[in-house]
Design an enzyme around this catalytic site. Structure first.
Site, PDB file in Angstrom:
ATOM      1  N   THR A 264     -50.356  -8.716  47.647  1.00 48.03           N
ATOM      2  CA  THR A 264     -51.338  -8.353  46.630  1.00 48.03           C
ATOM      3  C   THR A 264     -50.615  -9.114  45.156  1.00 48.03           C
ATOM      4  OG1 THR A 264     -52.201  -6.265  47.392  1.00 48.03           O
ATOM      5  CG2 THR A 264     -52.174  -6.560  44.847  1.00 48.03           C
TER       6      THR A 264
ATOM      7  N   ASN B 186     -46.117   5.504  47.335  1.00 43.75           N
ATOM      8  CA  ASN B 186     -47.460   6.069  47.081  1.00 43.75           C
ATOM      9  C   ASN B 186     -47.359   7.987  47.557  1.00 43.75           C
ATOM     10  OD1 ASN B 186     -49.003   4.581  45.977  1.00 43.75           O
ATOM     11  ND2 ASN B 186     -49.556   3.301  47.719  1.00 43.75           N
TER      12      ASN B 186
ATOM     13  N   ASN C 101     -49.225   1.837  53.892  1.00 47.75           N
ATOM     14  CA  ASN C 101     -48.694   2.013  52.685  1.00 47.75           C
ATOM     15  C   ASN C 101     -49.504   2.985  51.647  1.00 47.75           C
ATOM     16  OD1 ASN C 101     -46.743  -0.061  53.363  1.00 47.75           O
ATOM     17  ND2 ASN C 101     -47.906  -1.736  52.305  1.00 47.75           N
TER      18      ASN C 101
ATOM     19  N   HIS D 245     -55.929  -2.378  57.189  1.00 46.90           N
ATOM     20  CA  HIS D 245     -54.820  -1.961  56.343  1.00 46.90           C
ATOM     21  C   HIS D 245     -54.852  -0.458  56.413  1.00 46.90           C
ATOM     22  CE1 HIS D 245     -51.741  -1.580  53.442  1.00 46.90           C
ATOM     23  NE2 HIS D 245     -52.297  -2.291  52.777  1.00 46.90           N
TER      24      HIS D 245
ATOM     25  N   TYR E  75     -52.568   3.898  51.380  1.00 44.75           N
ATOM     26  CA  TYR E  75     -53.911   3.969  51.316  1.00 44.75           C
ATOM     27  C   TYR E  75     -54.777   4.616  52.026  1.00 44.75           C
ATOM     28  CZ  TYR E  75     -51.578   0.424  48.142  1.00 44.75           C
ATOM     29  OH  TYR E  75     -50.696  -0.036  47.205  1.00 44.75           O
TER      30      TYR E  75
HETATM   31  C1  FMN Z   1     -45.852  -8.286  45.435  1.00 44.93           C
HETATM   32  C2  FMN Z   1     -45.953  -7.363  46.699  1.00 44.93           C
HETATM   33  C3  FMN Z   1     -47.486  -7.003  47.263  1.00 44.93           C
HETATM   34  C4  FMN Z   1     -47.629  -6.686  48.486  1.00 44.93           C
HETATM   35  N1  FMN Z   1     -49.094  -6.661  48.826  1.00 44.93           N
HETATM   36  C5  FMN Z   1     -49.224  -5.848  49.838  1.00 44.93           C
HETATM   37  C6  FMN Z   1     -50.689  -5.846  50.448  1.00 44.93           C
HETATM   38  O1  FMN Z   1     -51.618  -6.204  49.865  1.00 44.93           O
HETATM   39  N2  FMN Z   1     -50.856  -5.222  51.503  1.00 44.93           N
HETATM   40  C7  FMN Z   1     -49.764  -4.826  52.536  1.00 44.93           C
HETATM   41  O2  FMN Z   1     -49.897  -4.259  53.554  1.00 44.93           O
HETATM   42  N3  FMN Z   1     -48.494  -5.095  51.929  1.00 44.93           N
HETATM   43  C8  FMN Z   1     -48.247  -5.486  50.943  1.00 44.93           C
HETATM   44  N4  FMN Z   1     -46.832  -5.427  50.450  1.00 44.93           N
HETATM   45  C9  FMN Z   1     -45.903  -5.140  51.249  1.00 44.93           C
HETATM   46  C10 FMN Z   1     -45.660  -6.514  52.150  1.00 44.93           C
HETATM   47  O3  FMN Z   1     -46.571  -7.051  52.952  1.00 44.93           O
HETATM   48  C11 FMN Z   1     -44.156  -6.446  53.050  1.00 44.93           C
HETATM   49  O4  FMN Z   1     -44.414  -5.424  53.945  1.00 44.93           O
HETATM   50  C12 FMN Z   1     -42.888  -6.259  52.224  1.00 44.93           C
HETATM   51  O5  FMN Z   1     -42.802  -7.219  51.177  1.00 44.93           O
HETATM   52  C13 FMN Z   1     -41.780  -6.277  52.957  1.00 44.93           C
HETATM   53  O6  FMN Z   1     -41.414  -7.243  53.756  1.00 44.93           O
HETATM   54  P1  FMN Z   1     -40.401  -8.362  53.238  1.00 44.93           P
HETATM   55  O7  FMN Z   1     -38.996  -7.522  53.408  1.00 44.93           O
HETATM   56  O8  FMN Z   1     -40.304  -9.473  54.186  1.00 44.93           O
HETATM   57  O9  FMN Z   1     -40.732  -8.834  51.780  1.00 44.93           O
HETATM   58  C14 FMN Z   1     -46.416  -6.161  49.038  1.00 44.93           C
HETATM   59  C15 FMN Z   1     -45.451  -6.324  48.597  1.00 44.93           C
HETATM   60  C16 FMN Z   1     -45.036  -7.118  47.605  1.00 44.93           C
HETATM   61  C17 FMN Z   1     -43.791  -7.275  47.035  1.00 44.93           C
END
Ligand code: FMN
Length: 365
Positions: free
Chosen positions: A34, A243, A186, A183, A188
């Site tokens: 997001t 959340n 997280n 989805h 939701y």
């Molecule tokens: C800025 C930001 C926005 C995110 N938006 C979403 C989202 O829209 N949907 C979702 O399922 N997870 C979202 N996440 C979680 C990421 O998809 C991911 O699970 C998280 O960054 C951990 O992975 P990484 O260690 O590779 O960064 C978001 C994470 C961040 C940092």
């Protein structure tokens, strides 16, 4: 002279993958992120098309959480997929990604109790039970506010939610996506039903795991009316306490879901293996690897080497990268070259405009 063999740093990550109905050129997947870059009415814009097109070398892009229906905004400037203008906006995004040879799924989403009235014309949010998020605040145009107590969905209101997801799946097809990710993670709406910290219902949508999973399953089945199974993925995060989520037995919930989802021959099951806050720590990946017969995508905290090893040894199909992809539009090329990675700037994660969005440098720029 024999030609010199080039050493592949991460051969498994760069082995093509058949993921349901599509084939990926590599297993470096862009996790949904997001970024709150829409400017009005939750309509995707040219800046978003540029951002996603920059990342088209991902094996697959999973585009950010997108409002399946009107009135479920959690982030103010996140995109939707319920209006014609939004479908048109997303079409420019999918066209730009396809023009660069990429493939892109849309994450269809309802925020449930995260949808503050200040972001939704005063409308009370909905959830499984009338339990508010505690200990966290939501960003609104009126500043940071405490979350409000949601309305527990009545049984006769649930079909509208399922119908909303189905329409989002139809609209995603019209917008040119290659598939959809449901989805279920997280904290939701679908996750609020899945976990017993937020679901204290006593009807057929509460109590047993099968009952708590009923809404997710019904959404999957409605989506199967629209898309072939090989173009549908599901994301879960049974440990994430973001959340104010919790569950009394995340391992049992995960094992049940992994077994049940075998029935649908989906493109993939996408599992977030840990907790953003490190509070709930259990091994939920083993039950998934044990029970789930299809493609497993795992995420959270991987670097290229760990991803390579997990594909080689544990049998993961692919790994999704969140923050590394956010800051590195050419993440696969960087992994292949063993290059340094740009560092992400959290201050620009959800701010408007190009800064921290389309201006992260490419390796050779
Ligand atoms: C800025 C930001 C926005 C995110 N938006 C979403 C989202 O829209 N949907 C979702 O399922 N997870 C979202 N996440 C979680 C990421 O998809 C991911 O699970 C998280 O960054 C951990 O992975 P990484 O260690 O590779 O960064 C978001 C994470 C961040 C940092």
């Amino acid at each position: 002279m024999p030609s010199q063999a080039t050493t592949q740093l991460f051969p498994k990550l760069f082995t093509p993958l058949k993921l349901g109905a599509i084939t990926l050129p590599n297993r470096v997947i862009m996790a949904p992120l997001t970024r709150a870059r829409t400017e009005q009415d939750h309509v995707p814009n040219a800046l978003m098309a540029e951002h996603y097109a920059q990342r088209a070398s991902a094996g697959l892009i999973i585009a950010e959480a997108t409002m399946a229906m009107e009135g479920c905004s959690s982030f103010y400037a996140e995109p939707g997929i319920y209006s014609q203008a939004q479908i048109n906006g997303w079409k420019t995004v999918t066209d730009a990604v396809h023009a660069k040879g990429g493939q892109i799924f849309l994450q269809i989403w309802h925020g449930g109790r995260t949808c503050h009235p200040a972001l939704n014309n005063g409308k009370q949010p909905v959830s499984a039970s009338a339990i508010a998020i505690e200990g966290e605040e939501v960003h609104t145009p009126e500043g940071k506010l405490a979350y409000t107590v949601p309305h527990a969905l009545e049984l006769d209101e649930i079909p509208q939610i399922i119908e909303g997801f189905k329409q989002a799946a139809i609209n995603a097809k019209l917008a040119g996506f290659d598939g959809v990710e449901i989805h279920g993670a997280n904290g939701y709406l679908l996750d609020q039903f899945l976990r017993d910290g937020s679901n204290q219902r006593s009807d057929e949508y509460g109590g047993s795991i099968a009952n708590r999973a009923r809404l997710l399953i019904e959404v999957i089945e409605a989506t199967l009316d629209v898309w072939e199974s090989g173009r549908i993925g599901v994301r879960i995060s049974p440990l994430n306490s973001f959340n104010s989520m919790q569950d009394s037995d995340p391992v049992a919930l995960t094992a049940w879901l992994a077994e049940k989802l075998n029935e649908y021959n989906l493109a993939y099951l996408h599992v977030m293996r840990s907790d953003f806050f490190g509070v709930q720590n259990q091994d939920i990946l083993s039950p998934v690897l044990h029970a789930y017969k299809g493609n497993i995508i795992c995420n959270m905290g991987y670097d290229a080497q760990e991803a390579e090893d997990a594909i080689a040894k544990d049998g993961l199909a692919a790994v999704a990268f969140g923050v590394p992809f956010l800051a590195n539009p050419d993440l696969p090329e960087r992994f292949q070259a063993g290059a340094e990675l740009n560092v992400a700037d959290p201050d620009t994660f959800y701010t408007p405009g190009a800064k921290g969005y389309t201006d992260y440098p490419f390796m050779n720029s």
